[in-house]
Design a protein around this motif. Sequence first.
Motif: not given
Length: 369
Positions: A63, A69, A210, A213-214, A216-218, A220
């Motif tokens: 990723p 962050s 952070e 969260g990041d 999880r976004m990158q 899925p």
Amino acid sequence: MGRRAWLGLLGVAVGCAAVVALLNVGHSAALQSRQLFQGMGSELLVATLQRDSETPAMTAQPPQLSAVSPLLISAAPLAMAPVEVRLGAISEALMVTGSTPALATVLDLTADQGRLLSEHDAHNAYLLLGAIAAQQLQASVGDQLQLGRYLFEVIGILGPIGYNPLLPVAVDDGLLIPLQAMRRLSSAPQISAVVALARDSQSVRVAADELAGDLRMQLPGAEVEVQVPQQLLDGMASQARLFSWLLAGLGAIALLVGGVGVMNVMLMSVIERRREIGVRMALGARPVDIAWLFLLEAVILASGGAVLGSMVGVLAAWLFAWLSGWDFALDPWSIPLGVCSALLIGVFFGLQPALAAARLQPVAALRDE
């Protein structure tokens, strides 16, 4: 009464020593555990990645950690696989970890020999050996190690960093290779963790949120869990308190046994000194005076045992810590708790013999042979 008094005093001393020693052993063990976890670095974050059966396999394409962050100094993905490593006639089953050069910044890695991996080594068959793995393989810089069907060149031997229970891999016992080189060992290498270094300890928890969260976004479909050393330290502190009270309870049992010895000594003293009690009462001593006399003797026995036991307990705890290789730390509550509990035991178990002496009738006591 002299010999029995010494036995009673020793009983209290043993019980008090057990309380003081066990409390200090628990305190030193907790301190040692905290030092171990604090040595991991309070700014270190470890994100573990898991997938379910419906989520496609995550490949070794990392990723975009450089943009995760601003609270992080650096972050590095980890892809791991057990491999049979050969060097000449020596063969060892070791854990190979694929990562990026950022791992050296996150874990503060240094090379005792050779150099570390760089961005220019991404597609090369280079590797770094952990300090213990290098000794096992008897390898040095420039050697060619066989990993599966491929040969990798040793470009550096890492300095020892010690065991870190938070990390998913023991660096000293394994090998490090470029993340892209993991494709030579596995057709679909999978990133199982990300390690990161926060800028300061105050922002660790915010940085952890952070990072989670990041990721999880990158990624899925992946389950992301970020561990922070402070969480382990808080849990260790809670366990240490429970452990200390458990040890104190074991010591209290030994102290109760010593209290029973004090009571037996005082009861025998009352029986042997019936004529003395009768004479004192005949000369005007009140029952309360007789009770205080015997109760004071019980307290003196308990006090002597408490002082002796405290010194022995501290010495025993220090000796245990020294033999265990720990740093000895005196629990500030151990001596007050040990002494006060010994005195309370002396008063409690000395009360019944004192009341028994106070209830004696002067005439009956004087007639006793």
